[in-house]
Design an enzyme around this catalytic site. Structure first.
Site, PDB file in Angstrom:
ATOM      1  N   ARG A   2      -8.569  -6.212   2.812  1.00  0.00           N
ATOM      2  CA  ARG A   2      -7.721  -7.246   2.174  1.00  0.00           C
ATOM      3  C   ARG A   2      -7.336  -8.366   3.146  1.00  0.00           C
ATOM      4  NH1 ARG A   2     -10.040  -5.108  -0.825  1.00  0.00           N
ATOM      5  NH2 ARG A   2      -9.405  -3.650  -2.429  1.00  0.00           N
ATOM      6  N   SER A  34      -1.579  -4.817  -6.431  1.00  0.00           N
ATOM      7  CA  SER A  34      -1.086  -3.909  -5.380  1.00  0.00           C
ATOM      8  C   SER A  34      -0.147  -4.669  -4.453  1.00  0.00           C
ATOM      9  CB  SER A  34      -2.254  -3.349  -4.574  1.00  0.00           C
ATOM     10  OG  SER A  34      -3.045  -2.538  -5.406  1.00  0.00           O
ATOM     11  N   GLU A  48       0.668  -6.686   0.869  1.00  0.00           N
ATOM     12  CA  GLU A  48      -0.640  -7.263   0.520  1.00  0.00           C
ATOM     13  C   GLU A  48      -0.403  -8.581  -0.229  1.00  0.00           C
ATOM     14  OE1 GLU A  48      -3.569  -4.623  -1.239  1.00  0.00           O
ATOM     15  OE2 GLU A  48      -4.363  -6.242  -2.487  1.00  0.00           O
TER      16      GLU A  48
END
Ligand SMILES: Cc1cc2nc3c(=O)[nH]c(=O)nc-3n(C[C@H](O)[C@H](O)[C@H](O)COP(=O)(O)OP(=O)(O)OC[C@H]3O[C@@H](n4cnc5c(N)ncnc54)[C@H](O)[C@@H]3O)c2cc1C
Length: 336
Positions: A210, A258, A328
């Site tokens: 990510r 997320s 994130e």
């Protein structure tokens, strides 16, 4: 030219870039707004072709449906227009690029400077020889997955489950169900803060989980993907399976996906669950009952509610398991 970038809703302080007259009118009326600098920017950039708006609400673009305005919201016509603006925009004005806002908290005080959102001029998707797909970066990931499916190109179906744009996928190394951007990208193209065109090979992108290592100032404009020969029916079945799994396991409304990255050796959702945070609430923000690594805006949450909830979860997880969760979701702008 002089420009001002104070936080929305706060009295403008005299500073090096102050445009005092415009600010006084706005703040005297009590409106939550930044000083309008669009007229000065247009005067400075007579060849600008895209849309330049003052105090455009960002809440309507972001999945969480929260947040303040952009001081200036810019939608370039095409890559040439974007390059022109980057070349001519005073260096002291901050720039942020946003995609579909599916991984974003826009803070309640809004975003000083220029927020760029790519539109139609960055939406092309074409299939090339050798099972390759080239796309603009404003296009949704699912459109790339569909174009690949229709051309019987396998390997890109995972994009059908990610609700962002290709620009966001490049920046986040977006991935799902065993596929990741770093596995399929051949090269990306983008513009730097001075408007220069740059090309990045897969290795140049510095991808990790990510994360993309290319400087935050780079605005991606195009991507080239490598797939492999496949069958339309099999790819369609794979995409249908992804859709079914997503619908059963994730909220699809007023969320940012997320919230935290999975720490090495752990699942973020389990750490959140074990710390007793499933369904935890701050104001109108809640940890999803369906998926404990998702935060949701129940309706009427502020960005501050959502961010405070995230920070509360981080504290509880650290106290419970000793693991420090890393956001994130990207957060931009200033607090109200
Ligand atoms: C319901 C739901 C499910 C999700 N599932 C997944 C999943 O399975 N896998 C996954 O990886 N993610 C998932 N996400 C998160 C999100 O969709 C991805 O991170 C996506 O790649 C973000 O793209 P975006 O266009 O929405 O970017 P935004 O949220 O608008 O921005 C995210 C970041 O990308 C940058 N960015 C956007 N466009 C550009 C550009 N053109 N050039 C440079 N930087 C740019 C922004 O500056 C920002 O830093 C999910 C989100 C939701 C809401």
């Amino acid at each position: 030219m002089t420009v001002s970038v104070p936080a929305a809703g706060r009295p403008a302080k005299a500073n090096a870039f102050c445009l005092a007259a415009g600010e006084a009118a706005l703040y005297a009326s009590g409106v939550m707004a930044f000083a309008d600098i669009t007229a000065d920017l247009k005067a400075r950039m007579p060849e600008l072709r895209g849309r330049l708006l003052a105090n455009q609400s960002l809440a309507e673009f972001a999945w969480f449906r929260v947040g303040g305005p952009a001081q200036v919201f810019f939608m370039p016509e095409d890559e040439g227009d974007l390059s022109y603006v980057l070349r001519n925009l005073p260096g002291e004005i901050p720039i942020h690029v946003v995609g579909a806002g599916s991984n974003l908290i826009v803070r309640d005080g809004g975003v000083p400077g220029v927020v760029i959102r790519l539109g139609r001029g960055f939406n092309a998707v074409t299939v090339e020889d050798g099972h390759r797909v080239r796309s603009g970066t404003a296009i949704l990931d699912v459109m790339v997955a569909r174009a690949a499916r229709d051309a019987a190109i396998a390997g890109l179906a995972f994009y059908s489950g990610i609700p962002g744009t290709i620009g966001g996928a490049l920046r986040m190394n977006g991935g799902a169900y065993g596929g990741e951007t770093k596995d399929v990208l051949v090269e990306a193209r983008g513009l730097d803060r001075q408007g220069n065109l740059r090309t990045y090979s897969n290795a140049d992108m510095g991808f990790s989980y990510r994360h993309c290592g290319v400087g935050e100032d780079i605005i991606f404009t195009q991507a080239l993907f490598q797939g492999r020969a496949g069958s339309v029916e099999e790819i369609a079945a794979e995409m249908a399976e992804i859709k079914t799994k997503r619908e059963a396991s994730q909220p699809r409304n007023r969320t940012g996906g997320s919230t935290f990255k999975n720490p090495p050796g752990h699942s973020a959702w389990k750490l959140v669950d074990d710390a007793g945070c499933r369904s935890l609430r701050v104001g109108q923000a809640q940890v999803s009952q369906l998926h404990s690594n998702f935060l949701i805006n129940l309706d009427g949450a502020t960005a501050a509610d959502i961010e405070t909830l995230g920070e509360t979860v981080r504290t509880r997880v650290k106290d419970h398991s000793g693991v420090v969760l890393e956001w994130e979701i990207k957060r931009i702008g200033v607090k109200a």
